[in-house]
Design a protein around this motif. Structure first.
Motif, PDB file in Angstrom:
ATOM      1  N   LYS A 167      13.135  17.033  -3.493  1.00 26.81           N
ATOM      2  CA  LYS A 167      12.788  18.406  -3.084  1.00 26.81           C
ATOM      3  C   LYS A 167      13.953  19.065  -2.351  1.00 26.81           C
ATOM      4  N   PHE A 168      14.586  18.317  -1.462  1.00 26.91           N
ATOM      5  CA  PHE A 168      15.706  18.841  -0.681  1.00 26.91           C
ATOM      6  C   PHE A 168      16.843  19.288  -1.606  1.00 26.91           C
ATOM      7  N   ILE A 169      17.258  18.424  -2.517  1.00 27.61           N
ATOM      8  CA  ILE A 169      18.374  18.751  -3.409  1.00 27.61           C
ATOM      9  C   ILE A 169      17.996  19.869  -4.373  1.00 27.61           C
ATOM     10  N   GLY A 227      26.288  17.339   0.724  1.00 30.25           N
ATOM     11  CA  GLY A 227      26.931  17.418   2.038  1.00 30.25           C
ATOM     12  C   GLY A 227      25.910  17.592   3.147  1.00 30.25           C
ATOM     13  N   ALA A 228      24.939  18.475   2.917  1.00 27.86           N
ATOM     14  CA  ALA A 228      23.886  18.684   3.917  1.00 27.86           C
ATOM     15  C   ALA A 228      23.027  17.436   4.070  1.00 27.86           C
ATOM     16  N   LEU A 229      22.715  16.796   2.957  1.00 23.67           N
ATOM     17  CA  LEU A 229      21.908  15.579   2.997  1.00 23.67           C
ATOM     18  C   LEU A 229      22.635  14.453   3.720  1.00 23.67           C
ATOM     19  N   SER A 230      23.946  14.358   3.537  1.00 29.06           N
ATOM     20  CA  SER A 230      24.706  13.263   4.144  1.00 29.06           C
ATOM     21  C   SER A 230      24.756  13.362   5.666  1.00 29.06           C
ATOM     22  N   LYS A 231      24.423  14.518   6.206  1.00 24.61           N
ATOM     23  CA  LYS A 231      24.326  14.660   7.662  1.00 24.61           C
ATOM     24  C   LYS A 231      23.027  14.042   8.189  1.00 24.61           C
ATOM     25  N   ILE A 232      22.077  13.821   7.272  1.00 27.23           N
ATOM     26  CA  ILE A 232      20.778  13.252   7.641  1.00 27.23           C
ATOM     27  C   ILE A 232      20.692  11.784   7.216  1.00 27.23           C
TER      28      ILE A 232
END
Length: 159
Positions: free
Chosen positions: A37-39, A130-135
């Motif tokens: 869902k995020f991606i 990139g945004a996901l890799s922060k989580i």
């Protein structure tokens, strides 16, 4: 008699809570849905789902263009893969044809439209990743994926 049903119910509830809290399969499936869902919130403007993006990426990156090779790389069974590929073919993003040297085998490749759509989606995927890799650390996800490669229905007796 009433008491034994109540005890069984308490045990069932406790067992179910344990399964929900600790089952690797349930928890990984939920995590996969949340990551998807995020991606997809990033890919939606490019008109692709994560599954479609993944298949187009596997096709573009492939050295082996057969559907059997694609099924192995993507981890999908042949019927699920064929169903997903049909949608991409109808959309004009891929072509599927018999392999000239063996008419029983089929090959798949990107059309110009498919290559263009994938090329346009990659920047959105990079932003999402990139945004996901922060989580979630990408190396943790890759380590989990690599670990699961040891699992297969034929190997269940090993454990």
């Amino acid at each position: 008699m009433r008491k034994s049903k109540q005890v069984a119910r308490k045990t069932l509830v406790a067992d179910a809570r344990e399964a929900v809290g600790h089952c690797a399969g349930l928890n990984v499936r939920r995590a996969a849905r949340e990551i998807t869902k995020f991606i997809e919130t990033w890919l939606v403007k490019e008109g692709l789902s994560l599954a479609q993006f993944g298949l187009l990426s596997h096709i573009a990156a492939a050295r082996d263009d057969t559907i059997a090779g694609l099924a192995e790389r993507s981890g999908l069974d042949q019927s699920t893969l064929s169903r997903n590929l049909r949608h991409l073919e109808v959309a004009g993003l891929i072509e599927i044809a018999a392999v000239e040297t063996d008419l029983r085998r089929r090959a798949v490749w990107l059309t110009e439209q498919g290559a263009s759509r994938l090329e346009k989606a990659i920047p959105a995927w990079r932003l999402a990743h990139g945004a996901l890799s922060k989580i979630i650390a990408p190396q943790d996800v890759r380590a989990l994926a690599n670990s699961t490669m040891q699992l297969s229905p034929g190997d269940s007796g090993k454990f």
